[in-house]
Design an enzyme around this catalytic site. Sequence first.
Site, short mmCIF file in Angstrom:
data_model
loop_
_atom_site.label_atom_id
_atom_site.label_comp_id
_atom_site.label_asym_id
_atom_site.label_seq_id
_atom_site.Cartn_x
_atom_site.Cartn_y
_atom_site.Cartn_z
N TYR A 170 195.55 -4.62 183.32
CA TYR A 170 196.35 -3.74 182.56
C TYR A 170 196.82 -4.73 181.41
O TYR A 170 196.41 -5.77 181.14
CB TYR A 170 197.36 -3.42 183.54
N ALA A 348 202.04 -2.42 201.25
CA ALA A 348 201.97 -0.84 200.92
C ALA A 348 201.03 0.00 201.84
O ALA A 348 201.67 0.93 202.39
CB ALA A 348 201.10 -0.84 199.34
#
Length: 409
Positions: A170, A348
């Site tokens: 990103y 996660a």
Amino acid sequence: MSDSKLFTPYKLGPLTLRNRTIRSAAFESMGRDFGPTQQLKDYHVAVARGGVGMTTLAYAAVNRSGLSFNKQLWLRREIVPALRDITDAIHAEGAAAGIQIGHCGNMTHWSTAGCFPVGASTGFNLYSPTFVRGMRRSECAAFAKDFGRAVLTAHDAGFDSVEVHAGHGYLISQFLSPYTNRRRDEFGGSLQNRMRFMRMCLEEVMEAAALTRTAVVVKHNMEDGFKGGIQIDESIEIAREIERLGVDGIVLTSGFVSKAPMAVMRGRIPTKTMSYYMPWSSWPQKIVINLFGNRMIKQYDFEECYFLENAKKFRAALTGTLIYVGGLVSRRGIERVLDSGFELVQMARALVNDPAFVDKLRQGDIDTRSGCDHRDYCMARMYSVDMQCCHNCREEIPARLWRELDKIK
């Protein structure tokens, strides 16, 4: 396990966590119109109720140009009351609340970002796919201030911590990586120059965090996962600079979503399942993924604690708090990481499979293990629908998709 650190408190800067576990900022895809929903609240409250030390809302853009998905959060004043409703509910369950802030850079689209996509350098991102304009110097300074403002907004919304996303390809990562940074000004070329934008962002973040007593962690790539990207020796130098800037912890990760996505998550992503959930409005990508996905996306076998050996190199080189993420699905794996000198662990997929996994670790023994079996169905549907474990929505999944999932197991 009486000498285990797992269920002991930990002071992360100004924040004290009740134990060493954090729900990592994996994209939930549970927002709507760039804001939170009841579904997003219900999921994080369930994780908090399940015993985690802190749960982290994912992928909040610091400005409009950083958005890739309608279901992504845009951290702005208008959604503060709705976010405060979530953080209050998380706190009521005894957990801390974190939010990840970042900018998607060349992974954005005009339809969501509201402008021509920007990144470290001008070019074409095949993986979006979209043309991208390199950021102007003035934009670099303005975006850095947006990161600082995002911390102030997060504080007003009740968050205890922010995680600055500087990895996975990103925007900040695009400046750091020689693969995406081809600039010839003071933001490109040498490592010192490529770190300049990251340094500007973190200086603004740390100034805002000092005003609000907000904990700050940074998600950082140990390596990009391919030739021509950041490698470990250079990454350690970046991590030292992040540490020098005074952050409270560094999350060690790897991979580049636009080139090596499964280097981030590991496992063999079910590409036909991914294609099935993609909307018909994205029909070219849908067809390409269905026909050629297994050739386009490099696959990795899943191994528990798959980042640990690389992470140990950073543990040896750094003195501050390091947060391990990557393939934690059992008590044995978590203890192995904590025994290797890491202060905190993030998970996660184990918490997508079962939000109460941390409490089960507390109540169980050394052999306690998550029900996640790494078919990565949750990843295949994540960007198109929402993040769900195949075991929790079995009746919704067509038989032909189960055939693919069964081959992966």
